[in-house]
Design a protein around this motif. Structure first.
Motif, PDB file in Angstrom:
ATOM      1  N   MET A 229       3.470  -3.314   1.633  1.00  0.00           N
ATOM      2  CA  MET A 229       3.723  -3.291   3.076  1.00  0.00           C
ATOM      3  C   MET A 229       3.523  -4.667   3.686  1.00  0.00           C
ATOM      4  O   MET A 229       4.295  -5.108   4.551  1.00  0.00           O
ATOM      5  CB  MET A 229       2.781  -2.283   3.738  1.00  0.00           C
ATOM      6  CG  MET A 229       3.044  -0.834   3.343  1.00  0.00           C
ATOM      7  SD  MET A 229       4.656  -0.241   3.907  1.00  0.00           S
ATOM      8  CE  MET A 229       4.402  -0.309   5.681  1.00  0.00           C
ATOM      9  N   LYS A 230       2.520  -5.388   3.228  1.00  0.00           N
ATOM     10  CA  LYS A 230       2.253  -6.723   3.743  1.00  0.00           C
ATOM     11  C   LYS A 230       3.388  -7.682   3.393  1.00  0.00           C
ATOM     12  O   LYS A 230       3.801  -8.502   4.221  1.00  0.00           O
ATOM     13  CB  LYS A 230       0.925  -7.227   3.164  1.00  0.00           C
ATOM     14  CG  LYS A 230       0.512  -8.590   3.683  1.00  0.00           C
ATOM     15  CD  LYS A 230      -0.824  -9.004   3.074  1.00  0.00           C
ATOM     16  CE  LYS A 230      -1.229 -10.390   3.572  1.00  0.00           C
ATOM     17  NZ  LYS A 230      -2.518 -10.817   2.970  1.00  0.00           N
ATOM     18  N   ASN A 231       3.921  -7.568   2.189  1.00  0.00           N
ATOM     19  CA  ASN A 231       5.030  -8.434   1.784  1.00  0.00           C
ATOM     20  C   ASN A 231       6.288  -8.136   2.578  1.00  0.00           C
ATOM     21  O   ASN A 231       7.070  -9.031   2.910  1.00  0.00           O
ATOM     22  CB  ASN A 231       5.298  -8.268   0.293  1.00  0.00           C
ATOM     23  CG  ASN A 231       4.191  -8.859  -0.562  1.00  0.00           C
ATOM     24  OD1 ASN A 231       3.506  -9.783  -0.133  1.00  0.00           O
ATOM     25  ND2 ASN A 231       4.007  -8.317  -1.757  1.00  0.00           N
TER      26      ASN A 231
ATOM     27  N   LYS B 239      -4.240  -0.051  -2.850  1.00  0.00           N
ATOM     28  CA  LYS B 239      -4.199  -1.504  -2.766  1.00  0.00           C
ATOM     29  C   LYS B 239      -2.786  -2.022  -3.039  1.00  0.00           C
ATOM     30  O   LYS B 239      -2.296  -2.924  -2.349  1.00  0.00           O
ATOM     31  CB  LYS B 239      -5.189  -2.102  -3.769  1.00  0.00           C
ATOM     32  CG  LYS B 239      -5.268  -3.614  -3.717  1.00  0.00           C
ATOM     33  CD  LYS B 239      -6.296  -4.133  -4.699  1.00  0.00           C
ATOM     34  CE  LYS B 239      -6.376  -5.663  -4.663  1.00  0.00           C
ATOM     35  NZ  LYS B 239      -7.370  -6.187  -5.636  1.00  0.00           N
ATOM     36  N   ALA B 240      -2.118  -1.440  -4.035  1.00  0.00           N
ATOM     37  CA  ALA B 240      -0.747  -1.853  -4.344  1.00  0.00           C
ATOM     38  C   ALA B 240       0.197  -1.503  -3.202  1.00  0.00           C
ATOM     39  O   ALA B 240       1.104  -2.274  -2.860  1.00  0.00           O
ATOM     40  CB  ALA B 240      -0.289  -1.194  -5.644  1.00  0.00           C
TER      41      ALA B 240
ATOM     42  N   ARG C 121     -11.020   5.389  -8.684  1.00  0.00           N
ATOM     43  CA  ARG C 121     -10.549   4.049  -9.027  1.00  0.00           C
ATOM     44  C   ARG C 121      -9.023   3.986  -9.055  1.00  0.00           C
ATOM     45  O   ARG C 121      -8.422   3.031  -8.560  1.00  0.00           O
ATOM     46  CB  ARG C 121     -11.118   3.617 -10.385  1.00  0.00           C
ATOM     47  CG  ARG C 121     -12.581   3.248 -10.360  1.00  0.00           C
ATOM     48  CD  ARG C 121     -12.954   2.477 -11.620  1.00  0.00           C
ATOM     49  NE  ARG C 121     -12.679   3.244 -12.819  1.00  0.00           N
ATOM     50  CZ  ARG C 121     -13.565   4.034 -13.420  1.00  0.00           C
ATOM     51  NH1 ARG C 121     -14.779   4.177 -12.893  1.00  0.00           N
ATOM     52  NH2 ARG C 121     -13.237   4.691 -14.519  1.00  0.00           N
ATOM     53  N   LYS C 122      -8.419   5.033  -9.603  1.00  0.00           N
ATOM     54  CA  LYS C 122      -6.965   5.063  -9.671  1.00  0.00           C
ATOM     55  C   LYS C 122      -6.343   5.139  -8.283  1.00  0.00           C
ATOM     56  O   LYS C 122      -5.356   4.448  -7.977  1.00  0.00           O
ATOM     57  CB  LYS C 122      -6.515   6.256 -10.520  1.00  0.00           C
ATOM     58  CG  LYS C 122      -5.043   6.272 -10.840  1.00  0.00           C
ATOM     59  CD  LYS C 122      -4.708   7.409 -11.792  1.00  0.00           C
ATOM     60  CE  LYS C 122      -3.228   7.400 -12.145  1.00  0.00           C
ATOM     61  NZ  LYS C 122      -2.894   8.518 -13.078  1.00  0.00           N
ATOM     62  N   GLN C 123      -6.920   5.960  -7.410  1.00  0.00           N
ATOM     63  CA  GLN C 123      -6.420   6.060  -6.036  1.00  0.00           C
ATOM     64  C   GLN C 123      -6.597   4.754  -5.283  1.00  0.00           C
ATOM     65  O   GLN C 123      -5.726   4.350  -4.505  1.00  0.00           O
ATOM     66  CB  GLN C 123      -7.134   7.205  -5.307  1.00  0.00           C
ATOM     67  CG  GLN C 123      -6.785   8.593  -5.838  1.00  0.00           C
ATOM     68  CD  GLN C 123      -7.619   9.677  -5.176  1.00  0.00           C
ATOM     69  OE1 GLN C 123      -8.473   9.389  -4.330  1.00  0.00           O
ATOM     70  NE2 GLN C 123      -7.396  10.922  -5.580  1.00  0.00           N
TER      71      GLN C 123
END
Length: 326
Positions: free
Chosen positions: A299-301, A293-294, A286-288
């Motif tokens: 990268m998308k921004n 995701k972050a 879950r942490k990975q």
């Protein structure tokens, strides 16, 4: 005749107690003691019951010293008398001596494990002892409604029942009446008043008048809450069960006390939890996933020219400082 007189006196005392005349009820029980000293001197059990009943009257009248004395006399006659042990624990708890109250409740646990709501009272005693320890108080039993020094009213380490001067099983009507009296007594505009004490009285009433917050307070949910902001609600149980680095849920105070005194309420695992490694692996995954995701969002921004995930802060030398304007 002596038996008839004691029965009549007991009826009068109970009637006075139910009407709220606790001082009168205690006086009537005192008259019963003379009967037990005279013709009914052989009735030790009746004397012990009358002492415990008079202790209840003294407790309601907020005379803890007299109530504890009656409980001690009853226990001198019958050391394993459950009601005397329980009432002694209540008086010690309301006298701001939670460590001694915990000892009394532990004695009751050894005598009668099925005493009603004994687990709840053990939790209250442990929680209040931790609050006193966090507040640096020694539990000297200064009495209810006392404010020692200008302490932070939002520290969460106060005995709210003692602040309002009510018993731990006070009703809503009793809380409202106590709040009106205490708020007038410590109002900042009055002589001897204090803004800190007035704020503390308001916070105590706000917590105890709400059923859910009162239950969370009794369970000690506020003890392990580290509030960095003063406006954060310490009785918000949305994050009461957090996880450590290994993904194991941290035990609440209620669970810790229940596991200590009632281990039979839980499953017996002599070799530990067989699924602990599985939970640790799931926590790492879950942490990975959150980190990935972050990273993808950042990268998308960057590609779209949108705002970064974290706001840009100017360096200190580009921000206006008063020292540079001299």
């Amino acid at each position: 005749r002596a038996l008839k007189r004691t029965l009549k006196a007991e009826f009068r005392a109970r009637d006075a107690y139910e009407r709220g005349n606790f001082a009168s009820a205690a006086k009537i029980y005192g008259e019963m003691m003379t009967e037990y000293d005279g013709f009914a001197s052989d009735d030790k059990w009746g004397r012990a019951e009358a002492l415990v009943a008079r202790a209840a009257c003294h407790r309601r009248a907020r005379d803890m010293k007299a109530a504890l004395a009656d409980c001690d006399m009853a226990l001198a006659l019958f050391p394993r008398y459950p009601r005397a042990l329980f009432r002694r624990g209540l008086c010690l708890l309301e006298d701001q001596r939670p460590s001694d109250a915990l000892v009394a409740f532990e004695q009751l646990l050894r005598v009668d494990r099925d005493w009603p709501n004994l687990l709840d009272w053990l939790i209250r005693a442990v929680a209040q002892a931790k609050r006193q320890e966090a507040n640096g108080a020694a539990g000297t039993g200064d009495g209810p409604g006392s404010f020692q020094g200008e302490e932070d009213p939002l520290s969460g380490s106060k005995d709210y029942y003692a602040v309002l001067g009510v018993s731990t099983d006070a009703t809503e009507a009793q809380l409202k009446r106590a709040y009106r009296l205490m708020s007038l007594k410590v109002h900042p505009d009055k002589k001897g008043g204090s803004a800190v004490a007035f704020h503390l009285v308001a916070e105590a009433f706000e917590t105890l008048s709400d059923v859910e917050k009162r239950q969370l307070y009794d369970d000690g949910v506020d003890i392990n809450k580290k509030r960095k902001k003063k406006d954060r609600d310490p009785y918000d149980d949305s994050s009461s069960e957090s996880e450590d680095e290994d993904g194991n849920k941290k035990k609440s105070l209620r669970e810790e006390v229940e596991r200590k005194y009632f281990p039979d309420h839980f499953k017996f695992l002599p070799f530990g939890d067989p699924f602990v490694n599985k939970r640790r692996h799931q926590a790492r995954k879950r942490k990975q996933a959150e980190q990935e995701k972050a990273r993808q969002e950042r990268m998308k921004n960057r590609k779209s020219g949108g705002p970064p995930s974290q706001p840009y802060s100017q360096p200190w030398w580009s921000q206006g400082h008063s020292d540079w304007d001299i």
